[in-house]
Motif scaffolding. Structure first.
Motif, PDB file in Angstrom:
ATOM      1  N   GLY A  99     -33.035  46.220  22.693  1.00  0.00           N
ATOM      2  CA  GLY A  99     -32.721  45.112  21.801  1.00  0.00           C
ATOM      3  C   GLY A  99     -32.154  43.927  22.553  1.00  0.00           C
ATOM      4  O   GLY A  99     -31.842  44.003  23.741  1.00  0.00           O
ATOM      5  N   ASP A 100     -31.996  42.844  21.850  1.00  0.00           N
ATOM      6  CA  ASP A 100     -31.446  41.611  22.401  1.00  0.00           C
ATOM      7  C   ASP A 100     -29.918  41.688  22.335  1.00  0.00           C
ATOM      8  O   ASP A 100     -29.358  41.815  21.246  1.00  0.00           O
ATOM      9  CB  ASP A 100     -31.965  40.433  21.582  1.00  0.00           C
ATOM     10  CG  ASP A 100     -31.397  39.093  22.040  1.00  0.00           C
ATOM     11  OD1 ASP A 100     -30.650  39.067  23.042  1.00  0.00           O
ATOM     12  OD2 ASP A 100     -31.697  38.076  21.389  1.00  0.00           O
ATOM     13  N   PRO A 101     -29.212  41.612  23.464  1.00  0.00           N
ATOM     14  CA  PRO A 101     -27.743  41.690  23.428  1.00  0.00           C
ATOM     15  C   PRO A 101     -27.104  40.664  22.497  1.00  0.00           C
ATOM     16  O   PRO A 101     -26.045  40.911  21.932  1.00  0.00           O
ATOM     17  CB  PRO A 101     -27.343  41.439  24.882  1.00  0.00           C
ATOM     18  CG  PRO A 101     -28.542  41.830  25.681  1.00  0.00           C
ATOM     19  CD  PRO A 101     -29.732  41.472  24.840  1.00  0.00           C
ATOM     20  N   ALA A 102     -27.766  39.504  22.326  1.00  0.00           N
ATOM     21  CA  ALA A 102     -27.228  38.457  21.460  1.00  0.00           C
ATOM     22  C   ALA A 102     -27.772  38.550  20.040  1.00  0.00           C
ATOM     23  O   ALA A 102     -27.411  37.742  19.182  1.00  0.00           O
ATOM     24  CB  ALA A 102     -27.541  37.083  22.041  1.00  0.00           C
ATOM     25  N   GLY A 103     -28.641  39.531  19.789  1.00  0.00           N
ATOM     26  CA  GLY A 103     -29.211  39.678  18.454  1.00  0.00           C
ATOM     27  C   GLY A 103     -28.162  40.100  17.439  1.00  0.00           C
ATOM     28  O   GLY A 103     -27.166  40.742  17.773  1.00  0.00           O
ATOM     29  N   LEU A 145     -21.712  40.914  13.804  1.00  0.00           N
ATOM     30  CA  LEU A 145     -21.639  41.311  15.211  1.00  0.00           C
ATOM     31  C   LEU A 145     -22.952  41.036  15.930  1.00  0.00           C
ATOM     32  O   LEU A 145     -24.028  41.102  15.342  1.00  0.00           O
ATOM     33  CB  LEU A 145     -21.330  42.808  15.315  1.00  0.00           C
ATOM     34  CG  LEU A 145     -19.949  43.274  14.869  1.00  0.00           C
ATOM     35  CD1 LEU A 145     -19.914  44.794  14.817  1.00  0.00           C
ATOM     36  CD2 LEU A 145     -18.876  42.737  15.805  1.00  0.00           C
ATOM     37  N   ARG A 146     -22.828  40.748  17.216  1.00  0.00           N
ATOM     38  CA  ARG A 146     -24.005  40.767  18.100  1.00  0.00           C
ATOM     39  C   ARG A 146     -24.229  42.210  18.540  1.00  0.00           C
ATOM     40  O   ARG A 146     -23.316  43.043  18.498  1.00  0.00           O
ATOM     41  CB  ARG A 146     -23.756  39.887  19.323  1.00  0.00           C
ATOM     42  CG  ARG A 146     -23.339  38.453  18.991  1.00  0.00           C
ATOM     43  CD  ARG A 146     -24.495  37.606  18.535  1.00  0.00           C
ATOM     44  NE  ARG A 146     -24.097  36.220  18.297  1.00  0.00           N
ATOM     45  CZ  ARG A 146     -24.953  35.223  18.062  1.00  0.00           C
ATOM     46  NH1 ARG A 146     -26.256  35.487  18.020  1.00  0.00           N
ATOM     47  NH2 ARG A 146     -24.522  33.997  17.846  1.00  0.00           N
ATOM     48  N   LEU A 147     -25.439  42.512  18.976  1.00  0.00           N
ATOM     49  CA  LEU A 147     -25.747  43.879  19.387  1.00  0.00           C
ATOM     50  C   LEU A 147     -24.824  44.345  20.504  1.00  0.00           C
ATOM     51  O   LEU A 147     -24.313  45.474  20.477  1.00  0.00           O
ATOM     52  CB  LEU A 147     -27.208  43.988  19.828  1.00  0.00           C
ATOM     53  CG  LEU A 147     -27.636  45.346  20.390  1.00  0.00           C
ATOM     54  CD1 LEU A 147     -27.357  46.473  19.407  1.00  0.00           C
ATOM     55  CD2 LEU A 147     -29.109  45.316  20.789  1.00  0.00           C
ATOM     56  N   THR A 174     -31.303  45.309  15.071  1.00  0.00           N
ATOM     57  CA  THR A 174     -30.190  44.858  15.909  1.00  0.00           C
ATOM     58  C   THR A 174     -30.609  43.713  16.822  1.00  0.00           C
ATOM     59  O   THR A 174     -29.935  43.428  17.804  1.00  0.00           O
ATOM     60  CB  THR A 174     -29.677  46.026  16.778  1.00  0.00           C
ATOM     61  OG1 THR A 174     -30.757  46.584  17.511  1.00  0.00           O
ATOM     62  CG2 THR A 174     -29.046  47.095  15.910  1.00  0.00           C
ATOM     63  N   SER A 175     -31.718  43.071  16.495  1.00  0.00           N
ATOM     64  CA  SER A 175     -32.212  41.994  17.353  1.00  0.00           C
ATOM     65  C   SER A 175     -32.578  40.749  16.549  1.00  0.00           C
ATOM     66  O   SER A 175     -33.409  39.964  16.961  1.00  0.00           O
ATOM     67  CB  SER A 175     -33.441  42.474  18.149  1.00  0.00           C
ATOM     68  OG  SER A 175     -33.115  43.579  18.954  1.00  0.00           O
TER      69      SER A 175
END
Length: 337
Positions: A183-187, A225-227, A291-292
């Motif tokens: 997933g994208d950490p900032a998602g 929250l971000r992922l 989560t993205s």
């Protein structure tokens, strides 16, 4: 007031029933675990005689939330039961339908899963979107749709009637099967405590019926929250619990962007992991779309402090599943030809 609650023993239904309290209500579930619950497989047969007559409110919380549903399974599990509930309603019945926030929001092209689900990510999400369309088109009376995101335990205690959905990630972390998170950490990773979902449902059920169809979205919105933040909260809280029992910490798994995973890592996983590990990878990969998200939902009911909610949920899970929470993770093994 005469209130019917379907799916009364499920995650959301259990909380709804608890909040109705002294308000007279009838509980329906596929399996009647106690005499006060009416058993009815809503997709398989006519309603029991006890359900005849006018209902002021029908809270339709019955659903199969598995992301692995095939199309025909999703129809039988979610669409057919809605039609059965609608058959009990009349033009004066306020239908409060529990859907999912993931029928809306922004999705990327990578989320789309083909013709089977009309562009939706899985059979559950597709079936809930169809249910919303049916409810709007066919229900003759007032309608409220409640859309929750991923549901975790109560804000105050973390309690929940069943560990499913996002709790799969917890088990993957402590078992070692979640060696990576895709997933994208900032998602965006939208969650809600189950009690706040139930509050939205019960407030709708006990309020004056709306003149036009109304949609309530329970979500963190801009404060979600971000992922990467979600993963930090989960790992930090798990390790806090483990340290209290003298267990070593679990390692925070690396985050792998979806494009890199699909192009480089997934082909290797399919070739070298054991069948069990590969199945675990497939299951955990279903979280990817959830989560993205590049943009958060626009809530009508905002979830505050989602990090605190998630930490409380993890502590409750660890207390109820100590063998899993304190287990020693098993590293991945490769099948070398």
């Amino acid at each position: 007031m005469r209130v019917l609650v379907t799916g009364a023993t499920g995650v959301v239904g259990t909380e709804v029933v608890g909040r109705l309290g002294a308000v007279p209500h009838t509980r329906v579930a596929r399996r009647a675990a106690e005499p006060s619950v009416i058993g009815w497989d809503m997709a398989a047969g006519p309603p029991p005689a006890a359900l005849a007559g006018h209902w002021d409110v029908i809270v339709h919380a019955a659903a199969d939330t598995r992301w692995t549903l095939r199309r025909e399974e999703a129809v039988a599990a979610n669409i057919d039961p809605l039609r059965a509930a609608l058959a009990l309603a009349d033009r004066d019945t306020h239908l409060v339908h529990v859907s999912t926030a993931y029928v809306g929001g922004t999705r990327s092209a990578a989320d789309l899963r083909g013709a089977d689900f009309g562009g939706y990510r899985n059979g559950y999400e597709w079936s809930k979107a169809v249910c919303e369309e049916i409810a709007r088109a066919e229900h003759r009376g007032p309608l409220t749709i409640v859309r929750p995101p991923l549901v975790v335990g109560r804000r105050d205690t973390g309690a929940i009637s069943r560990f499913s959905g996002p709790y799969t990630l917890l088990q993957g972390l402590v078992s070692g099967l979640a060696a990576v998170v895709v997933g994208d950490p900032a998602g965006r990773a939208e969650i809600s405590p189950v009690d706040e979902v139930a509050d939205a449902v019960v407030d709708a059920a006990l309020s004056a019926p709306p003149d036009a169809p109304r949609t309530e979205v329970v979500a963190g919105g801009a404060g979600s929250l971000r992922l990467g933040e979600l993963l930090d909260v989960i790992c930090d809280t798990l390790n806090e619990c483990r340290a209290g029992h003298g267990r070593p910490p679990v390692e925070r798994p690396p985050l792998v962007p979806a494009e890199r995973w699909d192009r480089f890592f997934l082909p290797l996983a399919q070739r070298y992991l054991s069948p069990f590990q590969h199945r675990a990878v497939q299951l955990l990969a279903m979280f990817q779309s959830y989560t993205s998200m590049a943009e958060p939902f626009e809530p009508t009911r905002t979830v505050r402090d989602p990090a605190g909610v998630m930490a409380t949920a993890v502590r409750h899970w660890a207390a109820r599943r100590p063998r899993l929470a304190l287990a020693r993770p098993t590293p991945w093994t490769l099948l070398v030809p």
